[in-house]
Design an enzyme around this catalytic site. Structure first.
Site, PDB file in Angstrom:
ATOM      1  N   ARG A 122       0.948  -1.358   0.121  1.00  0.00           N
ATOM      2  CA  ARG A 122      -0.038   0.080   0.123  1.00  0.00           C
ATOM      3  C   ARG A 122       0.883   1.178  -0.045  1.00  0.00           C
ATOM      4  O   ARG A 122       0.370   2.433   0.433  1.00  0.00           O
ATOM      5  CB  ARG A 122      -0.977   0.038   1.359  1.00  0.00           C
ATOM      6  CG  ARG A 122      -2.146  -1.160   1.096  1.00  0.00           C
ATOM      7  CD  ARG A 122      -2.955  -0.729   2.050  1.00  0.00           C
ATOM      8  NE  ARG A 122      -4.141  -1.983   2.059  1.00  0.00           N
ATOM      9  CZ  ARG A 122      -4.031  -3.170   2.638  1.00  0.00           C
ATOM     10  NH1 ARG A 122      -3.300  -3.286   3.711  1.00  0.00           N
ATOM     11  NH2 ARG A 122      -5.068  -4.064   2.650  1.00  0.00           N
ATOM     12  N   LYS A 144       2.985  11.401 -10.787  1.00  0.00           N
ATOM     13  CA  LYS A 144       2.291  10.563 -11.823  1.00  0.00           C
ATOM     14  C   LYS A 144       2.867   9.101 -11.982  1.00  0.00           C
ATOM     15  O   LYS A 144       3.995   9.079 -12.652  1.00  0.00           O
ATOM     16  CB  LYS A 144       1.679  11.332 -12.998  1.00  0.00           C
ATOM     17  CG  LYS A 144       0.819  12.354 -12.788  1.00  0.00           C
ATOM     18  CD  LYS A 144       0.268  12.588 -14.190  1.00  0.00           C
ATOM     19  CE  LYS A 144      -0.755  13.640 -14.335  1.00  0.00           C
ATOM     20  NZ  LYS A 144      -1.300  13.930 -15.718  1.00  0.00           N
ATOM     21  N   GLU A 186       9.097  17.865 -24.707  1.00  0.00           N
ATOM     22  CA  GLU A 186       8.489  18.582 -23.387  1.00  0.00           C
ATOM     23  C   GLU A 186       9.071  19.847 -22.887  1.00  0.00           C
ATOM     24  O   GLU A 186       8.435  20.685 -22.236  1.00  0.00           O
ATOM     25  CB  GLU A 186       8.755  17.509 -22.173  1.00  0.00           C
ATOM     26  CG  GLU A 186       8.140  16.051 -22.362  1.00  0.00           C
ATOM     27  CD  GLU A 186       6.750  16.094 -22.371  1.00  0.00           C
ATOM     28  OE1 GLU A 186       6.134  17.380 -21.794  1.00  0.00           O
ATOM     29  OE2 GLU A 186       5.993  15.131 -22.417  1.00  0.00           O
ATOM     30  N   LYS A 230       7.498  22.848 -13.813  1.00  0.00           N
ATOM     31  CA  LYS A 230       6.800  21.476 -13.357  1.00  0.00           C
ATOM     32  C   LYS A 230       6.491  21.721 -11.954  1.00  0.00           C
ATOM     33  O   LYS A 230       5.659  21.253 -11.416  1.00  0.00           O
ATOM     34  CB  LYS A 230       7.733  20.193 -13.828  1.00  0.00           C
ATOM     35  CG  LYS A 230       6.971  18.830 -13.563  1.00  0.00           C
ATOM     36  CD  LYS A 230       5.942  18.459 -14.485  1.00  0.00           C
ATOM     37  CE  LYS A 230       5.190  17.222 -14.000  1.00  0.00           C
ATOM     38  NZ  LYS A 230       5.707  16.074 -14.672  1.00  0.00           N
ATOM     39  N   GLU A 240      -4.023  17.391 -10.211  1.00  0.00           N
ATOM     40  CA  GLU A 240      -4.643  17.747 -11.517  1.00  0.00           C
ATOM     41  C   GLU A 240      -6.225  18.075 -11.318  1.00  0.00           C
ATOM     42  O   GLU A 240      -6.988  17.653 -11.971  1.00  0.00           O
ATOM     43  CB  GLU A 240      -4.636  16.676 -12.461  1.00  0.00           C
ATOM     44  CG  GLU A 240      -4.303  17.094 -13.988  1.00  0.00           C
ATOM     45  CD  GLU A 240      -4.229  16.232 -14.877  1.00  0.00           C
ATOM     46  OE1 GLU A 240      -4.741  15.957 -15.714  1.00  0.00           O
ATOM     47  OE2 GLU A 240      -3.053  15.693 -14.761  1.00  0.00           O
ATOM     48  N   ARG A 244      -2.969  22.052 -13.001  1.00  0.00           N
ATOM     49  CA  ARG A 244      -1.959  20.905 -13.495  1.00  0.00           C
ATOM     50  C   ARG A 244      -2.399  20.281 -15.092  1.00  0.00           C
ATOM     51  O   ARG A 244      -1.566  19.792 -15.816  1.00  0.00           O
ATOM     52  CB  ARG A 244      -1.950  19.719 -12.783  1.00  0.00           C
ATOM     53  CG  ARG A 244      -0.780  18.752 -13.122  1.00  0.00           C
ATOM     54  CD  ARG A 244      -0.438  17.608 -11.919  1.00  0.00           C
ATOM     55  NE  ARG A 244       0.493  16.848 -12.395  1.00  0.00           N
ATOM     56  CZ  ARG A 244       1.334  16.056 -11.409  1.00  0.00           C
ATOM     57  NH1 ARG A 244       1.149  16.079 -10.204  1.00  0.00           N
ATOM     58  NH2 ARG A 244       1.914  15.135 -11.907  1.00  0.00           N
ATOM     59  N   ASN A 248      -0.398  18.957 -19.995  1.00  0.00           N
ATOM     60  CA  ASN A 248      -0.913  17.965 -20.970  1.00  0.00           C
ATOM     61  C   ASN A 248      -0.975  18.703 -22.373  1.00  0.00           C
ATOM     62  O   ASN A 248      -1.464  17.760 -23.425  1.00  0.00           O
ATOM     63  CB  ASN A 248      -2.365  17.310 -20.517  1.00  0.00           C
ATOM     64  CG  ASN A 248      -2.377  16.398 -19.536  1.00  0.00           C
ATOM     65  OD1 ASN A 248      -1.457  15.528 -19.367  1.00  0.00           O
ATOM     66  ND2 ASN A 248      -3.492  16.860 -18.282  1.00  0.00           N
ATOM     67  N   HIS A 251      -0.748  16.600 -25.520  1.00  0.00           N
ATOM     68  CA  HIS A 251      -0.533  15.253 -24.829  1.00  0.00           C
ATOM     69  C   HIS A 251      -2.229  14.346 -25.598  1.00  0.00           C
ATOM     70  O   HIS A 251      -2.083  13.259 -25.527  1.00  0.00           O
ATOM     71  CB  HIS A 251      -0.310  15.037 -23.405  1.00  0.00           C
ATOM     72  CG  HIS A 251       0.995  15.115 -23.083  1.00  0.00           C
ATOM     73  ND1 HIS A 251       1.723  16.350 -23.281  1.00  0.00           N
ATOM     74  CD2 HIS A 251       1.782  14.533 -22.382  1.00  0.00           C
ATOM     75  CE1 HIS A 251       2.708  16.051 -22.898  1.00  0.00           C
ATOM     76  NE2 HIS A 251       3.255  14.997 -22.253  1.00  0.00           N
ATOM     77  N   HIS A 255      -1.060  11.141 -27.147  1.00  0.00           N
ATOM     78  CA  HIS A 255      -1.596  10.048 -26.705  1.00  0.00           C
ATOM     79  C   HIS A 255      -2.388   9.151 -27.421  1.00  0.00           C
ATOM     80  O   HIS A 255      -2.071   7.850 -27.768  1.00  0.00           O
ATOM     81  CB  HIS A 255      -2.210   9.992 -25.344  1.00  0.00           C
ATOM     82  CG  HIS A 255      -1.401  10.401 -24.029  1.00  0.00           C
ATOM     83  ND1 HIS A 255      -1.980  10.900 -22.967  1.00  0.00           N
ATOM     84  CD2 HIS A 255      -0.167  10.392 -23.933  1.00  0.00           C
ATOM     85  CE1 HIS A 255      -0.911  11.242 -22.265  1.00  0.00           C
ATOM     86  NE2 HIS A 255       0.389  10.812 -22.932  1.00  0.00           N
ATOM     87  N   HIS A 268       7.273   8.954 -27.381  1.00  0.00           N
ATOM     88  CA  HIS A 268       6.343   9.878 -26.588  1.00  0.00           C
ATOM     89  C   HIS A 268       6.579  11.253 -27.180  1.00  0.00           C
ATOM     90  O   HIS A 268       5.831  11.996 -27.201  1.00  0.00           O
ATOM     91  CB  HIS A 268       6.433   9.755 -25.230  1.00  0.00           C
ATOM     92  CG  HIS A 268       5.567  10.804 -24.311  1.00  0.00           C
ATOM     93  ND1 HIS A 268       4.273  10.806 -24.293  1.00  0.00           N
ATOM     94  CD2 HIS A 268       5.810  11.638 -23.555  1.00  0.00           C
ATOM     95  CE1 HIS A 268       3.693  11.611 -23.582  1.00  0.00           C
ATOM     96  NE2 HIS A 268       4.858  12.187 -22.882  1.00  0.00           N
TER      97      HIS A 268
END
Length: 363
Positions: A122, A144, A186, A230, A240, A244, A248, A251, A255, A268
């Site tokens: 956990r 993330k 990026e 960042k 997010e 935040r 993206n 993206h 994606h 990517h």
């Protein structure tokens, strides 16, 4: 060059440490955090061959009991099967709750190690030691983590912040040219969404397509300003909830392109570059962004040797459909990050499918 950037969070703040040869200080840096003695270093075979022994030596010299696990390289191996292997090694080495997983590698290794650490017992400690430009400026920071589902990228994941991000710019010397260019996507993203000065400094550089043509001072600027951007965004919005989402940029369509090409044809960064070109054009079509600014963005993308066109043969309707599986879809509406000027973007779900279709058809 030594920079310390703080990521200030309510529950667990941490530092991004940027310094040459800092890989050899990994053990010392972790010892100062008062972590448990057991460490599992996760990498891929290529990265481990370059840097694994140095990292293990640094850890054991600082008194840690270090084991290692290597996973296959590439986005297509970013799956629950790989995570299962990580769990098996964690079990073999009796990793307890005070233990730490160390991600030594690019974004794929970082995301998988972070997810395994988030879910083992956990949640145990994770330290990110990124070895690609893309991971240094983006994926290693912000917590993330996750793996891909056959129908979409990063659909399975968790937020799990690292205890430390350790960046050694020297390791970039072994980075393949294509991977360096992927990271630059990026960096350009930060220029468009947050940092107009960084964007201007990139524009002033003659070549950005290979590390050897980029002056060391500019590499320092790229790392520190991108990581600061960042850190600023994540500190304001850890999970997010709002701001935040601007990270993206490029993206959403990116994606979809990655997913539809089976994570084999474009990497990517290349997909994000294509996504930024599309998003910029969508913003122009909606009257939100000046045509001159999108031309500046596209020229910068081309200067880094990144693609500005869709891969040939890609089904436009397939992309439109894939957008509906994006994590950011809310009430069936796709959210786009769109620029309004260099350094400023907005998030909207009011983009008609016809506009998206027209822009993609011209690419």
């Amino acid at each position: 060059m030594t920079s310390l950037i703080n990521v200030n969070l309510p529950e667990q703040s941490y530092e991004i440490a940027i310094a040459p040869s800092s890989l050899d200080q990994l053990g010392q840096q972790m010892a100062s955090l008062k972590l448990g003695k057991k460490v599992l270093l996760v990498s891929n075979p290529t990265i481990f061959k370059h840097f694994g022994e140095r990292a293990i030596t640094s850890l054991t010299s600082a008194g840690f009991e270090a084991a290692s696990c290597t996973l296959p390289p590439g986005e297509r191996y970013k799956t629950l099967n790989s995570i299962q292997k990580l769990y098996d090694v964690a079990l073999e080495n009796r990793l307890e709750r005070s233990a730490t997983m160390v991600a030594l590698g690019g974004g794929v290794i970082g995301d998988m190690t972070g997810f395994a650490a988030a879910t083992w017992l956990r949640g145990i400690n994770v330290v990110q030691v990124p070895t690609t430009l893309l991971a240094m400026v983006d994926s290693a920071i912000g917590g993330k983590t996750g793996v891909n589902h056959p129908h979409g990228k990063n659909l399975i994941g968790a937020f799990h912040q690292p205890r430390l991000v350790l960046i050694d710019p020297d390791v970039l010397k072994t980075l393949p040219m294509r991977e360096f260019r992927a990271g630059m996507a990026e960096v350009i993203k930060y220029g468009v969404i947050w940092d107009a000065e960084l964007f201007a400094q990139l524009e002033a550089s003659k070549r950005l397509d290979q590390l050897r043509y980029v002056k060391p001072e500019l590499i320092e600027t790229i790392l520190t300003r991108s990581c600061q951007a960042k850190a600023d965004v994540v500190s304001k919005d850890e999970k997010e909830g709002g701001l935040r989402a601007i990270l993206n940029y490029g993206h959403t369509i990116g994606h979809a392109v990655e997913s539809l090409t089976g994570y084999r044809l474009v990497n990517h960064g290349e997909a994000v570059a294509i996504g930024m070109v599309a998003a910029g054009q969508i913003a122009v079509e909606l009257g939100m962004w000046q045509k001159e600014d999108t031309e500046r963005q596209n020229a910068l993308i081309q200067k880094t040797g990144l693609p500005t066109q869709l891969p040939s043969g890609l089904d436009i309707e397939g992309i439109i459909e894939a957008l509906q599986l994006d994590k950011k879809v809310k009430a069936g509406k796709v959210r786009f990050v769109l620029p309004t000027q260099i350094g400023v973007v907005t998030v909207t779900d009011e983009v008609p499918s016809d506009i998206i279709r027209q822009v993609l058809q011209r690419m």
